[in-house]
Enzyme design. Structure first.
Site, PDB file in Angstrom:
ATOM      1  CG  HIS A 160      -1.942  -1.073   1.224  1.00 15.07           C
ATOM      2  ND1 HIS A 160      -2.769  -1.329   0.156  1.00 15.07           N
ATOM      3  CD2 HIS A 160      -2.253  -1.998   2.182  1.00 15.07           C
ATOM      4  CE1 HIS A 160      -3.554  -2.364   0.453  1.00 15.07           C
ATOM      5  NE2 HIS A 160      -3.256  -2.788   1.670  1.00 15.07           N
ATOM      6  CG  ASP A 195      -2.997  -8.515   0.824  1.00 18.25           C
ATOM      7  OD1 ASP A 195      -2.161  -8.832   1.677  1.00 18.25           O
ATOM      8  OD2 ASP A 195      -4.022  -7.859   1.074  1.00 18.25           O
ATOM      9  CG  HIS A 197      -6.582  -5.372   2.095  1.00 16.33           C
ATOM     10  ND1 HIS A 197      -6.061  -6.294   2.985  1.00 16.33           N
ATOM     11  CD2 HIS A 197      -7.707  -4.880   2.666  1.00 16.33           C
ATOM     12  CE1 HIS A 197      -6.837  -6.363   4.051  1.00 16.33           C
ATOM     13  NE2 HIS A 197      -7.851  -5.514   3.887  1.00 16.33           N
ATOM     14  CG  ASP A 284      -4.917 -10.164   3.582  1.00 16.86           C
ATOM     15  OD1 ASP A 284      -4.638 -10.722   2.509  1.00 16.86           O
ATOM     16  OD2 ASP A 284      -4.605  -8.988   3.835  1.00 16.86           O
TER      17      ASP A 284
END
Length: 349
Positions: A160, A195, A197, A284
């Protein structure tokens, strides 16, 4: 387990306490125990774990701006010089839609360089983040020196983080730093992010470039972090037009949909024909992950590892997310075992 494993053992110096979840200040879920569980599981699986070597700021500065690196190095000390400071740097402003001006004051710089309330900076954040990048670079060195694959257990994670901004538990973009270094050997690189995200920081770094193809399989960002990026229409810009692929998945998607999307991403990677692949390995997407919205099983991670491992090119694996749940360590071992067996059969040296 045959692949080299690099572990950033200074990660516990970064122990963020604060996290804003739906407006509520809570304990940050990106805790040292994440990496400790993964490290212990690797030992039980027989992995030979090595420490990273220091690479200096050169490879990091090839991705991140000098102003941003200076902020990360000095922000906590400068914050503590303020009247009645919090123990961690937490921004209370963020850039407006107008082109922002970078201020000189640390409070304004915190807003300028920190995208959200999920990236507090403590006394040990810079040291841990720099060693996390060194872990990815050391694993990249193993691949550059002839290993068919390597895995970096990085913490804090990185995908990120943009060129000049932290966000979502991330400060230095480990996979981008490693991939950039690998372009010296392989002028065409690919990054696959699995991931839950979207890797918005990685996307932003390479969005207008044709030499690094980026593909991401993730939960639908409409209502899910990072909210503002990760949509299917984002395909790159300028020289990078057509070299960015987002495959957002509906909440509740399980093994079949996750693996199907990874298959689409891998087909796109093969069409691009890179010299090597870097994988942002998030765990995740697991059904019980406290921050996830997908429903992938431990066996689903094993199958994902197998499918990625079948690529007949060198592959670097870089740890991203995956939070405290009973399945966390099992998911990593399952992925790596599936990947390792498949990759050595397809490409092993």
């Amino acid at each position: 387990m045959k692949l080299p494993v690099i572990y950033a053992d200074r990660h516990a110096e970064h122990d963020p306490q604060n996290f804003i979840l739906r407006g509520v200040l809570t304990r940050c879920p990106e805790q040292p125990e994440r990496a400790e569980r993964l490290h212990a599981a690797l030992g039980r699986a027989g992995a030979l774990v090595e420490a990273p070597t220091e690479h200096g700021l050169g490879p990091v500065a090839a991705v991140h701006t000098s102003d941003y690196l200076d902020f990360l190095k000095t922000a906590h000390r400068r914050w503590q010089d303020l009247p009645n400071p919090s123990p961690e740097v937490l921004p209370n402003v963020h850039p407006s839609r107008l082109p922002p001006t970078r201020p000189e004051h640390v409070i304004g710089q915190a807003g300028y360089h920190m995208a959200d309330g999920a990236c507090p900076i403590g006394a040990g954040t810079w040291a841990a983040a720099l060693q996390s990048a060194d872990a990815a670079l050391t694993a990249a060195d193993r691949v550059l020196n002839g290993s068919s694959s390597a895995y970096a257990l990085c913490r804090p994670p990185g995908h990120h983080a943009g060129a000049d901004v932290a966000g979502g538990f991330c400060y230095l973009n480990n996979v981008a730093i490693a991939a950039q270094a690998m372009t010296e050997r392989w002028p065409r690189m690919a990054i696959l992010d699995i991931d839950v995200h979207h890797g918005n920081g990685t996307q932003s770094i390479f969005y207008d470039r044709a030499d690094v193809f980026f593909a991401s399989v993730h939960g639908d960002p409409d209502g899910f972090y990072p909210f503002l990026n990760g949509y299917a229409h984002e395909k790159g810009a300028g020289a990078g037009a057509g070299y960015n692929l987002n495959l957002p998945l509906s909440p509740g998607t399980g093994d079949a949909g996750y693996l199907e999307a990874i298959g689409v991403a891998l087909q796109a990677v093969e069409t691009y024909a890179p010299g090597a692949l870097a994988v942002s390995l998030g765990l995740d997407a697991q059904a019980n992950d406290p921050l996830g919205i997908l429903k992938v099983s431990t066996d689903g991670f094993r199958l994902a590892g197998e499918r990625i491992g079948r690529l007949e090119i060198p592959i670097l694996l870089v740890q991203e997310g995956g939070y405290l749940c009973d399945e966390l360590a099992d998911n990593l071992v399952a992925f790596l075992e599936g990947f390792d067996a498949a990759h050595h059969a397809a490409y092993g040296h």
